[in-house]
Design a protein around this motif. Structure first.
Motif, PDB file in Angstrom:
ATOM      1  N   TYR A 158       0.860  -1.180   0.000  1.00  0.00           N
ATOM      2  CA  TYR A 158       0.000   0.000   0.000  1.00  0.00           C
ATOM      3  C   TYR A 158       0.895   1.228   0.000  1.00  0.00           C
ATOM      4  O   TYR A 158       1.662   1.452   0.935  1.00  0.00           O
ATOM      5  N   PRO A 210      -0.162   1.390  -8.459  1.00  0.00           N
ATOM      6  CA  PRO A 210      -0.987   2.303  -9.264  1.00  0.00           C
ATOM      7  C   PRO A 210      -1.423   3.524  -8.461  1.00  0.00           C
ATOM      8  O   PRO A 210      -1.724   4.569  -9.030  1.00  0.00           O
ATOM      9  N   ALA A 211      -1.447   3.377  -7.158  1.00  0.00           N
ATOM     10  CA  ALA A 211      -1.886   4.489  -6.330  1.00  0.00           C
ATOM     11  C   ALA A 211      -0.989   5.701  -6.476  1.00  0.00           C
ATOM     12  O   ALA A 211      -1.384   6.824  -6.188  1.00  0.00           O
TER      13      ALA A 211
ATOM     14  N   ILE D 230      -6.203  -2.065  -2.562  1.00  0.00           N
ATOM     15  CA  ILE D 230      -4.864  -1.930  -1.994  1.00  0.00           C
ATOM     16  C   ILE D 230      -3.926  -1.336  -3.033  1.00  0.00           C
ATOM     17  O   ILE D 230      -3.133  -0.438  -2.748  1.00  0.00           O
ATOM     18  N   ALA D 231      -4.048  -1.825  -4.258  1.00  0.00           N
ATOM     19  CA  ALA D 231      -3.160  -1.317  -5.296  1.00  0.00           C
ATOM     20  C   ALA D 231      -3.388   0.162  -5.545  1.00  0.00           C
ATOM     21  O   ALA D 231      -2.459   0.921  -5.789  1.00  0.00           O
ATOM     22  N   LEU D 232      -4.643   0.569  -5.488  1.00  0.00           N
ATOM     23  CA  LEU D 232      -4.958   1.967  -5.770  1.00  0.00           C
ATOM     24  C   LEU D 232      -4.865   2.831  -4.527  1.00  0.00           C
ATOM     25  O   LEU D 232      -5.157   4.018  -4.587  1.00  0.00           O
ATOM     26  N   GLY D 233      -4.487   2.236  -3.418  1.00  0.00           N
ATOM     27  CA  GLY D 233      -4.330   3.032  -2.209  1.00  0.00           C
ATOM     28  C   GLY D 233      -5.644   3.488  -1.605  1.00  0.00           C
ATOM     29  O   GLY D 233      -5.653   4.413  -0.812  1.00  0.00           O
ATOM     30  N   VAL D 234      -6.731   2.836  -1.989  1.00  0.00           N
ATOM     31  CA  VAL D 234      -8.030   3.264  -1.486  1.00  0.00           C
ATOM     32  C   VAL D 234      -8.173   2.838  -0.029  1.00  0.00           C
ATOM     33  O   VAL D 234      -7.794   1.725   0.334  1.00  0.00           O
ATOM     34  N   THR D 235      -8.669   3.710   0.790  1.00  0.00           N
ATOM     35  CA  THR D 235      -8.826   3.411   2.207  1.00  0.00           C
ATOM     36  C   THR D 235     -10.231   3.749   2.664  1.00  0.00           C
ATOM     37  O   THR D 235     -11.058   4.190   1.876  1.00  0.00           O
ATOM     38  N   LEU D 239     -12.501   0.631   1.187  1.00  0.00           N
ATOM     39  CA  LEU D 239     -11.608  -0.523   1.350  1.00  0.00           C
ATOM     40  C   LEU D 239     -12.312  -1.611   2.138  1.00  0.00           C
ATOM     41  O   LEU D 239     -12.276  -2.783   1.774  1.00  0.00           O
ATOM     42  N   VAL D 351      -6.853  10.363  -2.981  1.00  0.00           N
ATOM     43  CA  VAL D 351      -6.360   9.053  -3.401  1.00  0.00           C
ATOM     44  C   VAL D 351      -7.519   8.166  -3.809  1.00  0.00           C
ATOM     45  O   VAL D 351      -7.449   7.434  -4.795  1.00  0.00           O
TER      46      VAL D 351
END
Lengths: 271, 177, 425, 384
Positions: A158, A210-211, D230-235, D239, D351
Motif C-alpha cells: 500500500y 498504481p496508487a 490496496i493497489a490503488l491506495g483506497v482506504t 476498502l 487518493v
C-alpha cells in the motif's frame, strides 16, 4: 513490526520530553544538546533557514551518506551524533543537555528486513527510526529496485503517499522524494527517502503501485520533479500551462502566474 | 347514448377543413424533400401525417386516424428522429440533396399525374356517386370484423412479414446472440 | 341562438356528439381553465406533500401556507429572460414546447368527467388518448435535439426510447380492459371513453376487479407504465437531475420551460384519467349497483359539498393557528377569505340541482387526485431506475405480463362461449 | 524547470484527445458545475452510447495551496486551516493535525481531552456519513433521505456549536488538548443525541436497504476488489466494503481508541451496495464508541503542557488517522522553527478518487453518478 503504536526499544526519547516539558524554553535553542556535530542553523522561524543536512563530518550529505550522520534533513537533528549503529548512542547524548527539552533523535533501525535490504543494496541505503517511525534513506540510483523489493518481497503493498520536500540550501540534491509505504500484512509503516537535484527525473513507481499515479503528478505539479515512465505526467491541481511550482521554497506565497491569470481569467491579478 | 350509431355530429365547414388539411399535407410534403436539414424534413413529414390523420377523421374513419397517429406520428417518426439526431447534421447538409435522375423522375411524375387526371375525369364511374353512409360508431368494429374475417389470410401474411423483419433486425443488431 | 344553446341542456350527449358548437367551446374553455388551475394546485400540493414527507414545511412565505407560491412562480417564469442558445435550431427550439403542450391538452377533449361532461365522445377515445399523448415524445425529442447540447440530447434519447417502450406494455393493458367491455350479451365492445365507463356500469363491476386478478394485473401494468410514460420518478431518467442536470429541457428557461412543466403535469392528469376510466369506473360513485336507493344516493350526493366544507374547515383551523402578529394580518385574512370561498362552494354544492350535475365530476376528480397523490408518493420514496433497468422492466417484465393478461382475459372472457360450443357439439 | 510549453488554455482537453476519438464516441463533460459531482469535480467521460469507455478527472478548481499556507503559518495558526479541507469532517482533520504536531512535540493530550476528542470525532464521523448518505441517495434519485439525514445531522451540529461556537469548521482541538472545557450538559446532550439518533438510522435503512430500486441501482455497481483497493491506495469504508478488514483505529490506534470496544464492519463484494451497508454499520459503531466514551468521561485537565511558542525539534513525522473518508495523514517536517518546514496532507478523498476510472469503466452514465457518490469525496480535500 513496531510502529508508532509500539515504539521500538531502540528509541528511548519517547518519554524524554516529559520531565522537561515545563520549561518553555524555545526549542530552537538546540545547539547545546549536540554533542559532536554542532549545527549552526535555524533559530529563525524563516523557512529558508532550514538546517542544512550537511553536518561537519559529512561534507557531501546527498550522496551515499556515511553512517555517522543521517543524511537527510531529519538527520540533522541536533543530537545526531553518537555511534551510528548502536541505539546506545542516543542515551549518550542525553546527559549533555538535561535542562533542555531534549529532542528525540533518529536512531538506527535494526530489523531483519533492514539487514536483508542492507545485504542486497549495501551502503546505498540507511535505515533509521525517529519517534518510533521507521524510515530509510536510499541512494537515488537504487530507487526503482528497492521499491520493487519492498513491494514484492516485503509486502509493502500500500503506497500511502508520495511527496517531496525542497531544500534549496543543498548544493546539488535540492529535493527529497518521499514514499510513505504501509504493509497490511505486517501492519507496519515505513518511509523511503531519496534525494535528487533540480531538473533531474526519477523513475516512476506507478508500475509498482498504481496508487502513486496522482500522487506523483501532484509532486510534479508542486515541485517540478518529473517521474520517468509515468503514464500521464502532467499537472493535476494547477492548470496546465501554469508557470512555476508553488511548493518550491523560492516560490513566494503571494506569487502567481500573472500571465496565465490574465489570459485565462481575464483579470489583472488573482490577488 | 354514445353508442347510438345513428347519432353523430354533423360535419362543419367540410370544404374549408378539407382544403386546409390538404394544403398542409402538400406543403409538408414539399418541405420534406426540399429541406436540407433532415430533422426539419422529418418534422414536415409529421405535419403531413397529422393532416392525413385529420382527413381520415373527416372521412369517418377514426380507427385509421388513430392508428395513423399512434403508429406513424407517435412511433415511427420518433424512431426516425432518433436516428436522424444521431447523424451528424453538418455532414448531411453538405451532401447533395437531389440526385440527377431527372428523366426517371419526370416519367414517374407524368404517369402519376396522368393517372390522377384520368381518375378525376372518368372516376365517376369507378366510385359511387355519393359517399357510403358513414357509420362512425361502427367503424372500428367493422375494421376488426373485416381484418379477422374476410382478410384474415392477408392479415396473417402481413404479420408474418413483420415477424420476419423483427427477427432480421434483431439478428443484424446483435453481434452475438 | 338561445334555443340552440338551451337545446343542449336537455340532451344526454356530450356537446361534441350532439353537435352543439357553443357548448363544445364552453367545455373546451372550462377544461382548459380547470386544467391550468389543477396544474397550479398540483404544483403547490406536490411541494407541500413532498415537504411534509420529508419533515420540512415547504413553501410558507407567499400567502398563507404558501398558497400563492405557484402564482408567484408563474409570474416569475413569465417575467424571466427567455434564453435561446446561440447554436440552437431556432424554429424547432421554439416549436418543441408548444408541440408538447398541444399534445398534452388535446387529449382532454375525450376525457369523460361524466356521462355528458366531455367535449366529445370519440369512437376511438382510448386510442386517441394514447396516440396523442404519445406525440409529446416527439416534442421532447425536438426539444432535446434543437438545444444542440449533450445533456438535452441524451435526455431526449432516453425519453423517446422510454416512451416508445412503455407504450407497448401500456397498450397491452389497455386492450385487455377494452376487451372486457365486449363481454356482454351483444358482444360489442367499445373504445369510447364514455362507452367503457358505461360498460362497467352495465356489468356492475369496475374492471380492476373483473376476472380477479386479471383486471388488477392489467391495472398494475398500466399504473407502472403510465409513470414511465410521463417521465416521473422513479422513471424520471430523461430529466434526471443528478445525471443530466435537467434532461431535455436543460436549455429552456422562463416561459418555454413553464410550458414543459404545464405539459408534464397535464400529461400526468391525462394518463391518470385513462386509468380511472378504464379500471376505476370513471365518474361512477363507489358501489353504484350495490348501494342503491334514495338514501344511498343522497349519501353519496353529499360528498362534494362535505369535501369542500372540510377544506374550508381546515382553512379556518389554520387561520386560528396563524401567529397573532400584525405582520401576518393580511395572510390571516386571506386564509380566512379562502376558507369562506371554499365553504360557500361547499354550500352551493348541497343544492340538489347542482349536486346532481356535479357529482360525476367530483368522483372522477377524486379518483384522479388519488393518482396524483401516488405520483407524489413515488417521488418521495423511490430512487431512480437506471436506464438499462428501466428497459428491462419495460420489455422483460411488463410486456410479457401484459401479453399474458391479454391472452388470459380473452380466454376467460370467451370461456362460456367455448364451453357452449363444445357442449352443443 | 521543465515547463509544458503547450498552449495556455487548459480547457481544450477534447482537443488534445482527438486523435484517439472515433465517431462512435461521445465526449461528455460532467462538471465542474454539475449537481452530482459534489462540488467542482470535472469528469470528462468518453461514452459509447451510455456506456463509459473511460474517464478522466480534472481537479484543482478548489485548490488553495493549503500546504504552502502551512509553511507560512505557525503550527497553531495553521490549525484552523485544516478544517477547510474536508469541511464536512472538520473535527477529524483537526484531530489528525493536532496529534501529528503533538507527536512531533512529544506531548500527549490528557485523558479527558482524549475522550472528548473521540466523542467529537465520532460525532463528526456520523455527520460525514449522514451527509454522504443524503447526497448519495439524492444522486441515485431518492430525495427524501437527504432531508432525514440533514435533520439528524443538525442535532450534532448543535452540539458542536454549543461546544466550540462553530458548526462546520469547528477548530475544536488545540495542539496538546482542548481549548475549551465541555459546556454544562455536554454529556447529557450527547447521551440524548445517542438515544435520538439510533432509531433514525433504522429509519434511513428502512427507506433504502430493502428498497428494490436502490438495491438494483447499487448492487454490482462500481465493483472494486480488495486487491484493487490496496493497489490503488483506497482506504476507509471503500476498502472495508471490499473485504479488507482494516481500520486505523484498530490497526494503529491513535487517540485512545484502543480503550473502546467496537467492530470493523466489512463488506464482501466491494460494490456500491456494500459500501452503503458498511457506512451504515459504521454509523452504529460510532454510536457505540460515543456511548462508551461519554460513559467513561474522566475528570482532569484538558490541556497538556505545551509551550506558548511551539518550536518542535528538528525532525519529521507522519501521523495518520481514520477519517470518515479513509486514511488522513499528515507528514510534517520541522526545522526547529515555529513554522512547519514542509507539511504534507495525505488526503483520503484525493487518493480514493483515483479509483473512479477503474470503477466506472464499462458501466453506464448513471453508475458514474452512483460511484462518485459512493466514493464520498469532498472536493475541498481533493484539491486542498
Amino acid at each position: 513490526m513496531p510502529d508508532e503504536t509500539k515504539p521500538p526499544a531502540s528509541s528511548p526519547p519517547e518519554a524524554e520530553p516529559k520531565p522537561t516539558a515545563d520549561k518553555t524554553v524555545p526549542l530552537g535553542g538546540v545547539k547545546a544538546t549536540t554533542s559532536g556535530s554542532v549545527q549552526s542553523e535555524a533559530k529563525s522561524g524563516e523557512p529558508g533557514g532550514v538546517p542544512l543536512p550537511g553536518t561537519p563530518p559529512t561534507p557531501d550529505p546527498g550522496l551515499a551518506p556515511p553512517p555517522t550522520s543521517p543524511p537527510l534533513k531529519a538527520g540533522s537533528a541536533p543530537a545526531a551524533a553518537g555511534t551510528p549503529t548502536a541505539a546506545a548512542g542516543t542515551p549518550a547524548a542525553k546527559p549533555a543537555a538535561p535542562a533542555k527539552p531534549a529532542a528525540p533523535v533518529p536512531t538506527a533501525w535494526n530489523s531483519p528486513m533492514v539487514a536483508k535490504l542492507k545485504a542486497q543494496f549495501g551502503s546505498g541505503m540507511e535505515a533509521l527510526t525517529y519517534l518510533g517511525q521507521n524510515y530509510m534513506t536510499v541512494d537515488r540510483s537504487l530507487i526503482p529496485e528497492i521499491l520493487q523489493v519492498l513491494h514484492n518481497d516485503e509486502q509493502f503493498d500500500y503506497c500511502v503517499d508520495v511527496t517531496a520536500g525542497h531544500y534549496p540550501q543543498r548544493e546539488k540534491k535540492e529535493f527529497d522524494v518521499i514514499w510513505i509505504l504501509y504493509s497490511y500484512a505486517r501492519n507496519e509503516r515505513i518511509r523511503v527517502k531519496t534525494q535528487i537535484g533540480d531538473g533531474e527525473s526519477i523513475p516512476s513507481s506507478v508500475p509498482i503501485w498504481p496508487a502513486a499515479n496522482w500522487l506523483e503528478r501532484e509532486v510534479y505539479d508542486m515541485f517540478g520533479i518529473k517521474f520517468d515512465g509515468h503514464p500521464d505526467m502532467k499537472r493535476i491541481l494547477l492548470p496546465e500551462g501554469w508557470k512555476g511550482h508553488p511548493l518550491r521554497k523560492d516560490y513566494g506565497i503571494l506569487q502567481q502566474d500573472n500571465e496565465w491569470v490574465q489570459i485565462n481569467l481575464g483579470i489583472e491579478s488573482g490577488q | 347514448m354514445a353508442a347510438d350509431p345513428t347519432n353523430h355530429m354533423e360535419p362543419v365547414a367540410t370544404p374549408f377543413f378539407f382544403y386546409l388539411l390538404g394544403g398542409l399535407m402538400l406543403i409538408g410534403g414539399v418541405l420534406v424533400i426540399t429541406r436540407k436539414n433532415p430533422v426539419h424534413s422529418a418534422l414536415a413529414l409529421i405535419v403531413t401525417l397529422l393532416a392525413q390523420a385529420s382527413i381520415y377523421l373527416m372521412l369517418y374513419a377514426p380507427f385509421v386516424a388513430g392508428v395513423q397517429i399512434i403508429l406513424y406520428a407517435g412511433g415511427i417518426m420518433v424512431l426516425f428522429l432518433f436516428v436522424i439526431m444521431l447523424v451528424s447534421i453538418e455532414r448531411s447538409q453538405r451532401e447533395r440533396q437531389f440526385n440527377k435522375q431527372w428523366v426517371v423522375g419526370m416519367v414517374a411524375a407524368t404517369a402519376l399525374g396522368g393517372l390522377f387526371i384520368a381518375v378525376y375525369t372518368k372516376g365517376r364511374g369507378i366510385f359511387p356517386e355519393h359517399a357510403l353512409p358513414a357509420v362512425e360508431a361502427q367503424n372500428t368494429q367493422n375494421v376488426g370484423t373485416l381484418l379477422y374475417g374476410q382478410y384474415m389470410f392477408a392479415f396473417e401474411i402481413a404479420s408474418l412479414l413483420l415477424l420476419v423483419a423483427i427477427i432480421g433486425a434483431v439478428v443484424m443488431a446483435k453481434k452475438r446472440i | 341562438m338561445l334555443d340552440y344553446i338551451k337545446s343542449y341542456l336537455t340532451s344526454n350527449l356530450t356537446p361534441g356528439s350532439a353537435g352543439n358548437m357553443f357548448w363544445a367551446f364552453v367545455y373546451i374553455v372550462v377544461i382548459f381553465l380547470g386544467l391550468s388551475v389543477a396544474v397550479i394546485a398540483m404544483n403547490w400540493l406536490e411541494r407541500k406533500i413532498l415537504a411534509h414527507m420529508q419533515v420540512r414545511l415547504g413553501p410558507m412565505r407567499v400567502g398563507p401556507h404558501g398558497l400563492l407560491q405557484p402564482i408567484a412562480d408563474a409570474i416569475k417564469l413569465l417575467l424571466k429572460e427567455d434564453i435561446m442558445p446561440a447554436e440552437a435550431d431556432g424554429f424547432v427550439f421554439w416549436m418543441a414546447p408548444i408541440f408538447v403542450v398541444l399534445a398534452a391538452f388535446t387529449v382532454f377533449i375525450v376525457v369523460p368527467f361524466g356521462p355528458t361532461h366531455a367535449v366529445t365522445d370519440m369512437n376511438i377515445g382510448v386510442l386517441f388518448m394514447l396516440g396523442v399523448s404519445s406525440l409529446s415524445a416527439l416534442g421532447i425529442v425536438m426539444a432535446g435535439w434543437a438545444s444542440n447540447s449533450h445533456y438535452p440530447l441524451i435526455g431526449a434519447l432516453r425519453s423517446s426510447a422510454q416512451m416508445v417502450s412503455y407504450e407497448i406494455a401500456m397498450g397491452m393493458a389497455v386492450i385487455s380492459a377494452v376487451m372486457m367491455t365486449s363481454l356482454n350479451q351483444q358482444g360489442t365492445g367499445t373504445l369510447s371513453m364514455i362507452g367503457i365507463v358505461q360498460a362497467q356500469q352495465a356489468q356492475g363491476i369496475w374492471f380492476i376487479f373483473k376476472f380477479f386478478p386479471l383486471g388488477l394485473i392489467a391495472f398494475f401494468i398500466f399504473a407502472v407504465a403510465m409513470v414511465a410514460e410521463t417521465n416521473r420518478a422513479p422513471f424520471d431518467l430523461p430529466e434526471a437531475e443528478s445525471e443530466l442536470t435537467a434532461g431535455f429541457h436543460t436549455e429552456y428557461s422562463g416561459f418555454r420551460w413553464s410550458l414543459f412543466f404545464l405539459a408534464e403535469y397535464s400529461a400526468m392528469i391525462a394518463v391518470s384519467s385513462i386509468a380511472v376510466t378504464l379500471w376505476l369506473g370513471g365518474w361512477l360513485r363507489p358501489f353504484p349497483n350495490l348501494l342503491t336507493g334514495a338514501k344511498w344516493d343522497l349519501f353519496f350526493f353529499l360528498f362534494p359539498g362535505i369535501t369542500f366544507l372540510f377544506l374550508a374547515g381546515m382553512c379556518f383551523y389554520s387561520t386560528v393557528r396563524m401567529p397573532k402578529h400584525p405582520l401576518f394580518r393580511i395572510q390571516t385574512i386571506g386564509l380566512a377569505g379562502f376558507g369562506v370561498v371554499l365553504g360557500l362552494i361547499g354550500l352551493i354544492l348541497f343544492i340538489p340541482a347542482v349536486r346532481e350535475r356535479v357529482q360525476d365530476i367530483y368522483w372522477f376528480s377524486m379518483k384522479v387526485a388519488a393518482f396524483m397523490y401516488l405520483y407524489i408518493w413515488y417521488r418521495g420514496t423511490f430512487p431512480r431506475y437506471r436506464f438499462d433497468q428501466l428497459m428491462k422492466v419495460g420489455w422483460k417484465i411488463l410486456l410479457p405480463m401484459g401479453l399474458g393478461v391479454l391472452i388470459l382475459t380473452a380466454g376467460v372472457g370467451l370461456w362460456p362461449l367455448i364451453q357452449q360450443t363444445i357442449w352443443n357439439r | 524547470m521543465t515547463e509544458p510549453t503547450s498552449s495556455l488554455s487548459h480547457l481544450d482537453v477534447e482537443e488534445r484527445e482527438k486523435p484517439f476519438l472515433d465517431a462512435n464516441e461521445l465526449v461528455i463533460n460532467m462538471g465542474p458545475q454539475h449537481p452530482a459531482t459534489h462540488g467542482v469535480l470535472r469528469v470528462i467521460l468518453r461514452l459509447d452510447g451510455e456506456k463509459v469507455l473511460g474517464l478522466e478527472c480534472v481537479i484543482g478548481y478548489l485548490h488553495r495551496g493549503v500546504e504552502k499556507i502551512a509553511e507560512n503559518r505557525t503550527y497553531a495558526m495553521f490549525n484552523p486551516y485544516v478544517d477547510r479541507m474536508d469541511y464536512v469532517a472538520a473535527v477529524s482533520n483537526g484531530l489528525g493535525y493536532c496529534e501529528a504536531v503533538e507527536k512531533l512535540l512529544g506531548v500527549e493530550a490528557p485523558p479527558r481531552a482524549q475522550h472528548v476528542r473521540v466523542i467529537l470525532t465520532e460525532l463528526n464521523r456520523l455527520t460525514s456519513h449522514q451527509l454522504w448518505l443524503g447526497t448519495h441517495a439524492l444522486d441515485i434519485g431518492a430525495i427524501t433521505p437527504l432531508f432525514y439525514t440533514f435533520r439528524d445531522r443538525e442535532e450534532i451540529l448543535k452540539i458542536f456549536e454549543k461546544y466550540c461556537g462553530a458548526r462546520l469548521t469547528t477548530h475544536a482541538f488545540r495542539i496538546g488538548g482542548l481549548q475549551y472545557e465541555t459546556y454544562d450538559g455536554f454529556e447529557k446532550d450527547v447521551k440524548n443525541f445517542l438515544t435520538f439518533v439510533a432509531p433514525k438510522i433504522d429509519e434511513y435503512e428502512e427507506l433504502l436497504t430493502t428498497n428494490r430500486i436502490w438495491v438494483e441501482r447499487t448492487k454490482g455497481v462500481g465493483i472494486l476488489s480488495g486487491q484493487d483497493c490496496i493497489a490503488l491506495g483506497v482506504t476507509g469504508p471503500v476498502l472495508r466494503a471490499s473485504g479488507v478488514k482494516w481500520d486505523l483505529r484498530k490497526a494503529q490506534p491513535y487517540a485512545n481508541y484502543k480503550n473502546f470496544d467496537f467492530e470493523i464492519p466489512v463488506g464482501q463484494n466491494g460494490d456500491t451496495y456494500d459500501r452503503y451497508l458498511v457506512r451504515m454499520a459504521e454509523m452504529r459503531q460510532s454510536l457505540r464508541i460515543i456511548q462508551q466514551a461519554v460513559d467513561a468521561l474522566p475528570e482532569g485537565p484538558i490541556m497538556a503542557k505545551v509551550p506558548k511558542v511551539m518550536k518542535p525539534p528538528v525532525g519529521e513525522v507522519y501521523h495518520s488517522i481514520e477519517a470518515p473518508k479513509g486514511e488522513l495523514g499528515y507528514f510534517i517536517v520541522s526545522d526547529g522553527s515555529t513554522q512547519p518546514y514542509r507539511l504534507r496532507v495525505r488526503p483520503p478523498s484525493f487518493v480514493n478518487l483515483q479509483a473512479l476510472d477503474k470503477m466506472c469503466r464499462g458501466q453506464l452514465v448513471a453508475d458514474v453518478i452512483a460511484v462518485i457518490g459512493t466514493l464520498d469525496i469532498v472536493l475541498g480535500e481533493v484539491d486542498r
